[in-house]
Scaffold this motif. Structure first.
Motif, mmCIF file in Angstrom:
data_model
loop_
_atom_site.group_PDB
_atom_site.id
_atom_site.type_symbol
_atom_site.label_atom_id
_atom_site.label_comp_id
_atom_site.label_asym_id
_atom_site.label_seq_id
_atom_site.Cartn_x
_atom_site.Cartn_y
_atom_site.Cartn_z
ATOM 1 N N ALA A 118 -26.771 -23.834 -12.036
ATOM 2 C CA ALA A 118 -27.744 -24.631 -12.791
ATOM 3 C C ALA A 118 -29.167 -24.160 -12.503
ATOM 4 O O ALA A 118 -30.005 -24.068 -13.411
ATOM 5 C CB ALA A 118 -27.593 -26.117 -12.442
ATOM 6 N N ALA A 119 -29.461 -23.854 -11.242
ATOM 7 C CA ALA A 119 -30.798 -23.366 -10.887
ATOM 8 C C ALA A 119 -31.087 -22.043 -11.573
ATOM 9 O O ALA A 119 -32.193 -21.829 -12.091
ATOM 10 C CB ALA A 119 -30.902 -23.209 -9.369
ATOM 11 N N ARG A 120 -30.102 -21.172 -11.589
ATOM 12 C CA ARG A 120 -30.294 -19.864 -12.229
ATOM 13 C C ARG A 120 -30.526 -20.028 -13.732
ATOM 14 O O ARG A 120 -31.373 -19.343 -14.316
ATOM 15 C CB ARG A 120 -29.084 -18.974 -11.937
ATOM 16 N N ALA A 121 -29.788 -20.948 -14.347
ATOM 17 C CA ALA A 121 -29.967 -21.177 -15.784
ATOM 18 C C ALA A 121 -31.353 -21.736 -16.080
ATOM 19 O O ALA A 121 -31.997 -21.350 -17.067
ATOM 20 C CB ALA A 121 -28.888 -22.124 -16.294
ATOM 21 N N LEU A 122 -31.820 -22.639 -15.235
ATOM 22 C CA LEU A 122 -33.147 -23.216 -15.449
ATOM 23 C C LEU A 122 -34.231 -22.167 -15.284
ATOM 24 O O LEU A 122 -35.160 -22.077 -16.102
ATOM 25 C CB LEU A 122 -33.385 -24.368 -14.466
ATOM 26 N N LEU B 266 -38.737 -24.862 -7.587
ATOM 27 C CA LEU B 266 -38.612 -25.984 -8.511
ATOM 28 C C LEU B 266 -37.252 -25.975 -9.201
ATOM 29 O O LEU B 266 -36.567 -27.010 -9.278
ATOM 30 C CB LEU B 266 -39.734 -25.916 -9.548
ATOM 31 N N CYS B 267 -36.841 -24.823 -9.696
ATOM 32 C CA CYS B 267 -35.565 -24.732 -10.406
ATOM 33 C C CYS B 267 -34.385 -24.922 -9.463
ATOM 34 O O CYS B 267 -33.364 -25.506 -9.839
ATOM 35 C CB CYS B 267 -35.467 -23.391 -11.133
ATOM 36 N N ASP B 268 -34.516 -24.441 -8.230
ATOM 37 C CA ASP B 268 -33.453 -24.662 -7.253
ATOM 38 C C ASP B 268 -33.300 -26.150 -6.953
ATOM 39 O O ASP B 268 -32.177 -26.670 -6.850
ATOM 40 C CB ASP B 268 -33.765 -23.893 -5.973
ATOM 41 N N LEU B 269 -34.415 -26.844 -6.824
ATOM 42 C CA LEU B 269 -34.403 -28.282 -6.537
ATOM 43 C C LEU B 269 -33.747 -29.066 -7.670
ATOM 44 O O LEU B 269 -32.850 -29.892 -7.451
ATOM 45 C CB LEU B 269 -35.840 -28.753 -6.317
ATOM 46 N N LEU B 270 -34.180 -28.796 -8.888
ATOM 47 C CA LEU B 270 -33.624 -29.525 -10.037
ATOM 48 C C LEU B 270 -32.199 -29.077 -10.328
ATOM 49 O O LEU B 270 -31.356 -29.885 -10.757
ATOM 50 C CB LEU B 270 -34.522 -29.304 -11.259
ATOM 51 N N GLY B 271 -31.905 -27.800 -10.116
ATOM 52 C CA GLY B 271 -30.534 -27.325 -10.295
ATOM 53 C C GLY B 271 -29.578 -28.014 -9.344
ATOM 54 O O GLY B 271 -28.441 -28.349 -9.716
ATOM 55 N N ARG B 272 -30.016 -28.230 -8.106
ATOM 56 C CA ARG B 272 -29.180 -28.936 -7.140
ATOM 57 C C ARG B 272 -28.911 -30.364 -7.599
ATOM 58 O O ARG B 272 -27.806 -30.891 -7.456
ATOM 59 C CB ARG B 272 -29.849 -28.921 -5.770
ATOM 60 N N LEU C 263 -28.723 -31.387 -10.671
ATOM 61 C CA LEU C 263 -27.729 -31.294 -11.746
ATOM 62 C C LEU C 263 -26.338 -31.012 -11.180
ATOM 63 O O LEU C 263 -25.350 -31.643 -11.581
ATOM 64 C CB LEU C 263 -28.128 -30.191 -12.729
ATOM 65 N N GLU C 264 -26.232 -30.100 -10.252
ATOM 66 C CA GLU C 264 -24.935 -29.733 -9.672
ATOM 67 C C GLU C 264 -24.305 -30.904 -8.928
ATOM 68 O O GLU C 264 -23.083 -31.071 -8.930
ATOM 69 C CB GLU C 264 -25.121 -28.549 -8.716
ATOM 70 N N GLN C 265 -25.139 -31.716 -8.279
ATOM 71 C CA GLN C 265 -24.623 -32.809 -7.454
ATOM 72 C C GLN C 265 -24.555 -34.133 -8.192
ATOM 73 O O GLN C 265 -24.236 -35.160 -7.590
ATOM 74 C CB GLN C 265 -25.477 -32.937 -6.194
ATOM 75 N N GLY C 266 -24.845 -34.122 -9.484
ATOM 76 C CA GLY C 266 -24.690 -35.321 -10.293
ATOM 77 C C GLY C 266 -25.814 -36.322 -10.176
ATOM 78 O O GLY C 266 -25.690 -37.449 -10.663
ATOM 79 N N ARG C 267 -26.931 -35.937 -9.549
ATOM 80 C CA ARG C 267 -28.061 -36.869 -9.473
ATOM 81 C C ARG C 267 -28.834 -36.932 -10.791
ATOM 82 O O ARG C 267 -29.602 -37.865 -11.028
ATOM 83 C CB ARG C 267 -28.984 -36.460 -8.316
#
Length: 472
Positions: free
Chosen positions: A16-20, A433-439, A441-445
């Protein structure tokens, strides 16, 4: 074959982070709304003779690290040759692991010079010669403007004193070529409030008087001179002010009382600690009111304790790496200051930055009190700054902003730098920023169904929000 250190997915820990990052952040232009670049060097398209001059000159981040590594001052700010200084920096770099300089060094070599080799003593000569050969063979690409173009910089705001002529901003506007960024001044009137040394303050007030061609004998004269200079700055494209403060000032004052203190200062008398706080409170109020009159956004960088090392200050001067974090209280004075402006309809768009981490939540909570619905994100808790623009500091700033406000309205990162090689710091922030938001998304938050909305938020933080907020 071992993977390069700075690879396409550096710092991006999930799909998800990579996509963002690759889908929304990577290609966004840079709007660097606060830096300390030399307007003269931009206008004259400065070209360094070698990588040491380009990379080490004026960079107190590197200087502090070199001193900590045991490098003698001669090889930091002294009279050693450029190669000798570069050699000592190369020996320092391996010791900076887990310091942001380790990542910044690798990013800058990669993005500007295409060099993946890690800088260390064994590679120093090779990298020095390779970079210098590139500077000689393609000087246009490694000039001040060329370096800005290479990073996709669309606009920069320098940091400028009210008495500055802005001649280089005007020259640049006339000579700016296709692909060159916009360059605007930012109003920085700190010296008007620096009353601790009356002799130095009076020298500055006299310079401001000469610049405006009018005497400054009363407080009203000073305020009139500042308004005239603000109009001049606005005509040159200025749209933002910046104020460097040790803390906020929110003492009660009267105009008559300020006039009396002003007269005392003009006569060379020093003020008491209480009088100094009152005078600074009044001047800060008037400066903020002028910002509102101009319709500018205003920034408050709060919390440095400057020039702590006397010997360094005497030998080199300010900005040599002798500053650190102050620990004064900020919340109550900040609240009084903002509230008076708000009551009088004079609170313009405002960004606050804390240097001391202890102040983060207090400042973020305080600015939230003054959101009024007139402008999305009008009151901003600003980017991780100076001693905090590392991974932990940026995460902390993003978490505090998310907890106390709206991350989606954040105007994003800045360099706060004097170096033309500092712009990969925007990439550094964007990856985090993208790693934070990707995490999340990955963890369902955050629901996966909202991935596109998160992508739009990323694009806003990286570019769109600042473009609207500052009117670029």
């Amino acid at each position: 074959m071992a993977q390069e250190f700075i690879h396409d997915d550096f710092l991006l820990g999930s799909d998800a982070a990579r996509a963002l990052y690759h889908g929304y952040a990577e290609s966004m232009p840079i709007l660097d709304y606060h830096n300390h670049l030399s307007a003269r060097e931009v206008a004259e398209d400065f070209r360094a003779e070698n990588i040491a001059q380009l990379w080490l000159g004026g960079d107190h981040y590197k200087w502090r690290a070199m001193r900590a590594a045991g490098v003698e001052e001669r090889y930091v700010t002294g009279d050693a040759s450029d190669w000798e200084k570069f050699e000592r920096w190369a020996a320092t770099v391996p010791q900076t692991m887990r310091n942001p300089l380790y990542h910044w060094t690798a990013l800058e070599l990669k993005r500007y010079f295409g060099i993946d080799t890690l800088l260390k003593p064994e590679t120093a000569r090779e990298i020095y010669e390779q970079c210098n050969a590139m500077l000689r063979s393609d000087p246009e690409s490694f000039s001040a403007r060329g370096l800005l173009r290479r990073m996709g910089v669309e606009a920069i705001c320098t940091t400028d004193d009210p008495a500055d002529s802005l001649e280089y901003h005007r020259t640049y506007a006339e000579t700016r070529g296709e692909g060159d960024p916009q360059m605007w001044p930012a109003w920085r009137p700190d010296r008007v409030m620096a009353v601790e040394d009356p002799e130095r303050w009076n020298t500055y007030i006299n310079r401001l008087s000469e610049t405006t061609g009018r005497g400054i004998d009363r407080l009203a004269d000073l305020l009139d001179a500042l308004r005239r200079r603000q109009r001049f700055f606005a005509e040159t494209g200025c749209r933002v002010s910046d104020h460097g403060l040790d803390t906020f000032y929110g003492e009660d004052f009267t105009e008559a009382g300020l006039e009396s203190l002003f007269v005392s200062l003009r006569r060379g008398r020093g003020l008491t600690e209480t009088e100094t706080a009152v005078f600074k409170s009044g001047m800060l109020y008037h400066l903020a009111a002028m910002n509102a009159e101009q319709g500018w956004a205003q920034q408050f960088h709060v919390g440095p304790l400057r020039n702590n090392r006397t010997r360094l200050m005497r030998c080199y001067g300010a900005d040599a790496g002798g500053d650190s974090l102050d620990d004064q209280p900020v919340a109550r004075a900040m609240g009084r200051f903002l509230d008076r402006l708000d009551r009088e309809g004079l609170l313009t768009r405002t960004i606050v930055y804390n240097l001391n981490p202890k102040d983060g939540e207090a400042m973020a909570a305080m600015v939230g009190n003054f959101q009024d619905g007139s402008v999305p994100g009008k009151m901003q808790y600003g980017a991780a700054w100076w001693f905090s623009d590392h991974l932990n500091g940026m995460r902390r700033q993003l978490d505090i902003l998310s907890d106390y406000g709206l991350l989606s309205r954040f105007v994003g990162m800045l360099t706060d730098s004097r170096s033309f090689l500092s712009f990969p710091r925007h990439e550094y922030f964007r990856r985090l920023l993208c790693d934070l938001l990707g995490r999340d998304l990955e963890q369902g938050r955050i629901p996966r169904s909202e991935t596109e909305a998160v992508g739009r938020m990323v694009r806003g933080i990286c570019y769109d929000n600042a473009k609207r907020y500052f009117g670029f």
